[in-house]
Structure formats: C-alpha cells, structure tokens
Design an enzyme around this catalytic site. Sequence first.
Site, mmCIF file in Angstrom:
data_model
loop_
_atom_site.group_PDB
_atom_site.id
_atom_site.type_symbol
_atom_site.label_atom_id
_atom_site.label_comp_id
_atom_site.label_asym_id
_atom_site.label_seq_id
_atom_site.Cartn_x
_atom_site.Cartn_y
_atom_site.Cartn_z
ATOM 1 N N ALA A 1 0.828 -1.203 0.000
ATOM 2 C CA ALA A 1 0.000 0.000 0.000
ATOM 3 C C ALA A 1 0.865 1.256 0.000
ATOM 4 O O ALA A 1 1.895 1.315 0.673
ATOM 5 C CB ALA A 1 -0.920 0.004 1.210
ATOM 6 N N GLY B 1 2.446 -5.912 1.198
ATOM 7 C CA GLY B 1 1.357 -6.278 0.303
ATOM 8 C C GLY B 1 1.832 -6.724 -1.065
ATOM 9 O O GLY B 1 1.123 -7.456 -1.755
ATOM 10 N N GLU C 1 5.747 -6.243 8.442
ATOM 11 C CA GLU C 1 4.683 -5.630 9.231
ATOM 12 C C GLU C 1 4.915 -5.684 10.738
ATOM 13 O O GLU C 1 4.568 -4.748 11.466
ATOM 14 C CB GLU C 1 3.339 -6.280 8.880
ATOM 15 C CG GLU C 1 2.751 -5.849 7.545
ATOM 16 C CD GLU C 1 3.301 -6.601 6.352
ATOM 17 O OE1 GLU C 1 2.811 -6.403 5.238
ATOM 18 O OE2 GLU C 1 4.254 -7.419 6.533
#
Length: 258
Positions: free
Chosen positions: A63, A109, A132
């Site tokens: 993202a 992502g 993450e």
Amino acid sequence: MSITLSIHDGVALVTLNRPDAMNSIDPESNEKLLEAWDEVSRNEAIRVLVVTGAGDRSFCTGADLKKTMPPAESAASLLYGGGTRGLNFGSLQTQKPVIAAVNGYALGGGLELALVADIRICSDNAQFGLPEVRVGSIPGAGGTQRLVRAVGQSDAMWMLLTGERIDAAEALRIGLVSKVVPLAALRDTALALAGNMAANAPLAMTAVKGLAMSGRELSLAAGLELERQAFGLLRDTEDRLEGRRAFAEKRAPVFRGR
C-alpha cells in the site's frame, strides 16, 4: 494508467504501472487492479494471467502509505456490512492460472499479491519480505495464511516473525519461487510460460487448479473422491476428444473450452 491490462493469444498481462512510487498500491490502482482481476475471470478469451510491475526496481511494495488513509468505516462495518473494497489482495480470486513475474522488491502487500499467484518466477535482483511486525502490524492481505502454505512452516515463520527480507536465491531455495532469471529476461520468460499454458485445455486447467487448491484443505480420501468426480465430468468434453484426435493425427490440438 496506474494498472494496465493487455491481452494476446489467450494471455492477459496485468502491469502495476507506478514505477516512480515503487509500484505501490494507492486507492485508484487498487480499484483498477480489482477490475482487471474481474475482467480476467469473466473473459473467456483469457486463459492465463501474468502479473508484474513496471520498471526494473520493484514488483510492488504494498500500500502507498502516503495516499492510503485509514477507512472512515468501523472494522465491524467493513467486515460485516460489505463496505468498500479495501487494499486486500486476499479478495483476488480467479479459477484461471496466475503467474507472478516478480521484478525487484516484493514487500508487504507486494509479496502478498505475489502469493495470490499459482506460479512465481523472479528476477535475480528480487527481494521479498513481510516487515509488518516491525511497525506493529500484521500481513493482513493473506500473508499469514498463504506464505506458510507456499514454503512450509519454519521458513514462513522466520519471515513473518522477523520481518527480514530474503533475496532471490533464498526465495528459490525455500520454494517461494520456481525460477530465477536475469531481469532482462523475466517478462519474456513469464509470457513464454503463460503462452505454453494457454495452449492447454482450459477446462482441464481450471479443474486441476481447483482440485489442487481444494485438496490442501481435505483429507486424502476426500481429495481423491473429488478428483474422481472431476475426471468423470471432463471425460466426455469436446476438448478431451480433440486432445486424443490431435495426438493420433500428430498435430497441435485446438481447444475451445467445451
């Protein structure tokens, strides 16, 4: 265009086309990517999908945090109320074979998008990672589920819990990718593979993909029974008869998906 779609001889090529932003996904490109996936699924002229990134540095870095703000809806409304389609590659589904041609970085992502594919090949400069946990989050677009299925528990947990990157050679070693090629040869290699697959019987490829994916969640006995039923359904199709005729006549078969 942030996402481009081209179709040639049964092969669709979807390209993430934001090289200046490392092919990260903003709301516009997210919607275009979902639309392209929908087109691949419903267009009978498309038999195989190749997805890649523009440029020579990045497949996709997930993202675009500069342009992706937290949703206004609550988590409950998004989950249960059918809110807007968010940046969730877990929703990308198609019965047709998908090849990811990973050119450069596949992070966050971006790796989750590559994991949607049935086959992954990469350039020799590729790097993969799910960072993450280092920023207090989780891979929430399929990463925690698809990675462990793709490479096995120990290697998957290493990547998920450390957030460290791996290079192309390590990705090949653990089975995350099937092949590593020079960057200049990546797209042609992927398209050649897709072209070979597109010449196969489309109903058979759809059945094989469905059986392989479903079988992971079933007992061996249940999977074998499902396979037996699929074999029976395909036995009298025009394509199966055409394949046998072509073999007997020593020519290339012409499959029509019937």
